[in-house]
Design a protein around this motif. Structure first.
Motif, short mmCIF file in Angstrom:
data_model
loop_
_atom_site.label_atom_id
_atom_site.label_comp_id
_atom_site.label_asym_id
_atom_site.label_seq_id
_atom_site.Cartn_x
_atom_site.Cartn_y
_atom_site.Cartn_z
N TRP A 52 0.81 -19.44 8.18
CA TRP A 52 0.97 -18.72 6.92
C TRP A 52 -0.14 -17.68 6.76
N THR A 53 0.24 -16.50 6.27
CA THR A 53 -0.70 -15.41 6.01
C THR A 53 -0.09 -14.47 4.98
N ILE A 54 -0.68 -13.29 4.85
CA ILE A 54 -0.15 -12.26 3.96
C ILE A 54 0.35 -11.09 4.82
N PRO A 55 1.21 -10.24 4.27
CA PRO A 55 1.62 -9.05 5.02
C PRO A 55 0.39 -8.19 5.34
N LYS A 56 0.30 -7.76 6.58
CA LYS A 56 -0.85 -6.94 6.98
C LYS A 56 -0.47 -6.08 8.18
N GLY A 57 -1.26 -5.05 8.40
CA GLY A 57 -0.97 -4.20 9.54
C GLY A 57 -2.11 -3.26 9.86
N TRP A 58 -1.90 -2.51 10.92
CA TRP A 58 -2.89 -1.57 11.42
C TRP A 58 -2.95 -0.31 10.57
N PRO A 59 -4.08 0.41 10.63
CA PRO A 59 -4.14 1.72 9.95
C PRO A 59 -3.03 2.63 10.49
N ILE A 60 -2.51 3.48 9.62
CA ILE A 60 -1.46 4.43 10.01
C ILE A 60 -1.97 5.83 9.69
N LYS A 61 -2.00 6.67 10.69
CA LYS A 61 -2.50 8.03 10.52
C LYS A 61 -1.72 8.73 9.40
N GLY A 62 -2.46 9.34 8.49
CA GLY A 62 -1.84 10.06 7.39
C GLY A 62 -1.59 9.23 6.14
N LEU A 63 -1.81 7.91 6.23
CA LEU A 63 -1.62 7.04 5.06
C LEU A 63 -2.94 6.45 4.62
N ALA A 64 -3.14 6.41 3.32
CA ALA A 64 -4.31 5.73 2.75
C ALA A 64 -4.11 4.23 2.91
N PRO A 65 -5.19 3.44 2.89
CA PRO A 65 -5.04 1.99 3.05
C PRO A 65 -4.04 1.35 2.10
N HIS A 66 -4.04 1.73 0.82
CA HIS A 66 -3.09 1.11 -0.12
C HIS A 66 -1.65 1.49 0.21
N GLU A 67 -1.45 2.65 0.83
CA GLU A 67 -0.10 3.05 1.26
C GLU A 67 0.35 2.26 2.49
N VAL A 68 -0.60 1.96 3.38
CA VAL A 68 -0.30 1.11 4.54
C VAL A 68 0.15 -0.27 4.05
N VAL A 69 -0.56 -0.79 3.06
CA VAL A 69 -0.25 -2.09 2.48
C VAL A 69 1.18 -2.10 1.93
N GLU A 70 1.54 -1.08 1.20
CA GLU A 70 2.90 -1.01 0.63
C GLU A 70 3.95 -0.98 1.74
#
Length: 159
Positions: A52-70
């Protein structure tokens, strides 16, 4: 006397990787919603180990961290909503790569208020999802810092 290894002791073996700046960076979504019994958080299973964990992922060029999270919350769990721009906290864990190598990963966590959920999302066949009270979620995850974030968000919701 043999003690069970702690996360800190496991990370200690990767000190050189961390000091050289070769640790991985990810962004995670602490998804919140108001449920029938009160305030709930979302847990998902990992694809490889089923923990069990939370949704997560790598940085995405052109997206701010909160946008990556979404984006990751949508892809991995089918949830839509708004993530806070300011990080809520962070946690670390050992990420096992496809070749079996373990690398320390540091996850910056943003709170995301969920507005709606969809049954049809990209990783729906690869993960299980569960909504639950924050203290129950804390009891199911392995990472001590993530447990602490669930406890902290519970206190914040109650105040």
């Amino acid at each position: 006397m043999n003690k069970a290894p702690t996360l800190l002791s496991e990370l200690a073996g990767h000190a050189e990787t961390i000091l050289l700046g070769k640790a991985l960076e990810q962004f995670g979504a602490l998804c919140l919603r108001q449920g029938a019994g009160g305030f709930e958080v979302l847990l998902i299973t990992t694809r490889e180990t089923g923990r069990w964990t939370i949704p997560k992922g790598w940085p995405i060029k052109g997206l701010a961290p909160h946008e990556v999270v979404e984006r990751k919350a949508w892809e991995e769990a089918g949830v839509k909503g708004r993530a806070k721009k300011r990080a809520f906290g962070c946690f670390s864990y050992l990420k096992t790569l496809q070749d079996g190598t373990q690398v320390p990963s540091f996850v910056t966590v943003h709170i995301m208020t969920v507005r709606r959920t969809k049954a049809n999302f990209p990783e729906r066949r690869e993960r299980k999802l569960a909504w639950m009270p924050p203290l129950e979620a804390a009891s199911l995850v392995n990472e001590p810092e993530l447990k602490s974030l669930f406890r902290r968000v519970r206190r914040r919701a109650l105040s």
